[in-house]
Design a protein around this motif. Structure first.
Motif, short mmCIF file in Angstrom:
data_model
loop_
_atom_site.label_atom_id
_atom_site.label_comp_id
_atom_site.label_asym_id
_atom_site.label_seq_id
_atom_site.Cartn_x
_atom_site.Cartn_y
_atom_site.Cartn_z
N ASP A 157 -10.03 3.73 -4.23
CA ASP A 157 -10.49 2.63 -3.38
C ASP A 157 -12.02 2.54 -3.39
O ASP A 157 -12.59 1.44 -3.39
CB ASP A 157 -9.99 2.81 -1.95
N ILE B 130 -8.35 1.06 3.89
CA ILE B 130 -7.73 0.34 2.78
C ILE B 130 -8.50 -0.95 2.55
O ILE B 130 -8.61 -1.78 3.46
CB ILE B 130 -6.24 0.03 3.07
N THR C 274 0.79 -1.24 0.00
CA THR C 274 0.00 0.00 0.00
C THR C 274 0.81 1.28 0.00
O THR C 274 0.23 2.36 -0.09
CB THR C 274 -0.91 0.03 1.24
N GLU D 192 -2.55 3.62 -8.96
CA GLU D 192 -3.92 3.50 -8.46
C GLU D 192 -4.91 3.78 -9.59
O GLU D 192 -5.94 3.10 -9.73
CB GLU D 192 -4.15 4.48 -7.31
N ARG E 150 -6.88 -5.07 -1.48
CA ARG E 150 -5.52 -4.53 -1.57
C ARG E 150 -4.66 -4.98 -0.41
O ARG E 150 -3.45 -5.17 -0.55
CB ARG E 150 -5.56 -3.00 -1.60
N THR F 298 -13.97 -0.70 -4.84
CA THR F 298 -14.83 -1.40 -3.88
C THR F 298 -16.26 -1.49 -4.40
O THR F 298 -16.92 -2.53 -4.26
CB THR F 298 -14.80 -0.68 -2.51
#
Length: 602
Positions: free
Chosen positions: A258, A157, A60, A288, A161, A262
């Motif tokens: 993220d 997070i 990360t 990313e 990941r 998700t």
């Protein structure tokens, strides 16, 4: 120019650009060589000493080390897209392949030193403070309102990941050292904490408040409009397990990436990211953005949100104004309308990820802690001390949202200050690092490191098949390097910490080193002012941020000048020097953490 004083630790440290760029100053080439040698546990411990969470950061980290990697610079004219060594993902290799390292971790001594420290927030900054202080005999108490430690590592997070098993393992390493943990315990008053008599208080509460968007329709359609970091936390703790088919994510940072990824795993078939800035200006890391687009998520730029559309209290879509960027003479950007008709996108849910802010309602304004106009505490950037002598800040709580590795660095700095303060010392006097400079010579033409320069391009980390990855939010997407690929990637490292060291009195100025150097980075010439001298080297040295290595005056009144910027550290200069004027010496710099090494000489 004056001769270079290589005894100054910062000189060679700046040549190891990856370590210099890392906020925690992890000795990157050192652990990469260990990985190449199959010494994964040793490589893990080298990381653990500095960055505390190798397995977490190996997945990360925002990778400030990689843009600094000299591999990209030396290849600029040799390839279409020079790329750095995959430093971050090699860190994960050490974590994934290590043995049981728990016997190598320090423990709290049976006899305490009588000092009590409170850490508010159980995120990476606080855990670093605890990691550094507990082995010294401090009684450290960590408070957190969540039921499990980890802070933003755990709440923000996604599991695809960062698996929860990795969090539990590395957070557990710290807690098992002897930390007292008070979870599910919200701190509501700083004055009460101060009154409890702690010798020092560290605030590592992060930036827990997501910014909202106050435009027409926000209140009416509130049921289907969510703050990004709060929504991610709800998903993390299992309170949210679905979302609408059509999702808009507002924002261009890593949190937005993220959120959109998700959403794809929780039922969003039509997920798009909409940003007011240009693609290149987005705050999200390049990888990313690549990961999101790889999963079929479009990123739409230069769209300014105008309204949330709704019908009978239910969100139906959003309207955006198309803008463009104009820059003034000093580079300031202004977004101005383009005049094209507004764009409308239908959606079932919106996730707002347009930034994070700090929230300190629990710190009374008469507690002795000053705040600036933006509501942030006034914190010394070196000592991490607030205007209250016993209260320290770190991580996002100190200077606003950054990333985990910065929080770790702040934790180390705060722990040094706390240790020195508890021992009655001036916390402004900071400890010097420990430094070694050791010759790597094993024979006339043999070194104790592999100096062969790999010509391979950067290896890609394999990914889980999307048909599997997008169905389960807990399936880790990146599979990590296998050991064969890890070795090949490690061989791309230029061993920037193995320095070329020049001894002027032994030089006979035969120019053998100049003739053999593959990068033309060695020049024998007359001295001069730096700007002029840089221009007349064998290969002009244009990178002003990288120092020149300048020797003492030689017998012919010339000097040796070496451009550190593009040196391959291949050792050919030393191998072909008939007098041994050149040598390859490994430079190892380790930051001094809290403990006896940080104390002032008496």
């Amino acid at each position: 120019m004056k001769p270079t004083d290589i005894a100054v630790p910062d000189y060679f440290h700046k040549v190891v650009d990856c370590q210099w760029a890392c906020p925690a100053h992890t000795p990157v080439p050192e652990y990469i060589r260990m990985i190449a040698a199959g010494r994964h546990s040793d490589a893990y411990m080298v990381n653990w000493e500095s960055n505390v969470f190798p397995g977490i950061l190996g997945r990360t980290c925002d990778r400030p080390c990689e843009p600094a990697c000299r591999r990209g610079r030396v290849e600029e004219s040799n390839g279409e897209k020079p790329e750095p060594v995959a430093i971050c993902r090699l860190k994960r290799v050490a974590a994934d392949n290590k043995d049981d390292i728990r016997p190598r971790l320090p423990k709290a001594p049976e006899k305490k030193n009588g000092k009590h420290i409170a850490c508010i927030g159980a995120g990476p900054a606080s855990l670093t403070v605890a990691r550094d202080l507990v082995p010294l005999g401090y009684h450290v108490v960590v408070y957190d309102s969540d039921a499990r430690a980890g802070g933003m590592i755990r709440t923000q997070i996604p599991r695809f990941r960062l698996p929860e098993t990795v969090i539990d393992e590395e957070v557990g390493y710290v807690l098992d050292m002897g930390v007292e943990v008070r979870l599910g315990r919200r701190v509501d008053s700083m004055k009460s904490m101060i009154a409890e008599g702690y010798d020092a208080i560290f605030v590592g509460t992060g930036a827990p408040r997501g910014r909202d968007l106050d435009i027409p329709g926000r209140k009416e359609a509130a049921k289907n409009i969510h703050i990004g970091i709060d929504w991610l936390a709800s998903v993390s703790f299992g309170h949210t397990d679905k979302i609408g088919k059509r999702v808009i994510v507002l924002g261009g940072g890593n949190t937005a990436m993220d959120c959109c990824r998700t959403s794809r795993r929780l039922g969003g078939n039509d997920v798009k990211v909409i940003v007011r800035s240009g693609f290149e200006e987005m705050k999200a890391s390049p990888w990313e953005k690549e990961d999101a687009m790889h999963e079929g998520i479009p990123i739409l730029n230069y769209l300014l949100p105008k309204t949330f559309e709704h019908r009978n209290g239910r969100l139906t879509g959003m309207t955006f104004e198309k803008v463009k960027a104009l820059y003034d003479d000093i580079g300031r950007r202004q977004l101005v309308p383009t005049g094209v008709p507004d764009q409308h996108f239908e959606c079932d849910d919106v996730l707002i990820a347009v930034g994070q802010a700090n929230a300190f309602p629990w710190i009374e304004r008469d507690a002795g802690i000053e705040f600036d106009r933006s509501g942030m505490p006034v914190v010394d950037k070196v000592t991490m001390q607030s205007t209250h002598s016993r209260v320290f800040f770190g991580g996002d709580a100190a200077f606003g949202p950054k990333n985990i590795i910065w929080a770790v660095a702040h934790g180390h700095d705060a722990a040094i200050s706390i240790d020195k303060a508890c021992n009655g010392e001036d916390i402004r006097i900071r400890p010097a690092p420990t430094v070694n400079l050791v010759s790597q010579k094993m024979g006339i033409h043999e070194w104790s490191y592999d100096n062969d320069i790999s010509t391979q391009v950067r290896h890609r980390v394999p990914l889980k098949d999307q048909t599997i990855a997008l169905k389960n939010i807990k399936v880790e997407v990146e599979l990590g390097f296998d050991q064969k690929t890890a070795y090949a990637e490690a061989q791309r490292c230029l061993n920037c910490d193995v320095q070329t060291v020049f001894t002027a009195p032994q030089c006979i100025e035969c120019d053998a080193c100049v003739d053999i150097c593959p990068m033309d980075c060695i020049t024998f010439t007359g001295n001069g002012e730096e700007q002029e001298l840089r221009g007349r080297l064998n290969a002009p040295a244009g990178n002003l941020s990288q120092d020149l290595y300048v020797s003492d005056l030689l017998k012919t009144s010339r000097i040796m000048v070496k451009d550190e910027d593009v040196c391959l550290h291949c050792g050919l200069c030393a191998e072909h020097c008939p007098t041994g004027a050149w040598d390859m010496r490994k430079f190892l710099l380790n930051m001094t953490n809290a403990g006896p090494g940080c104390r002032n000489p008496r």
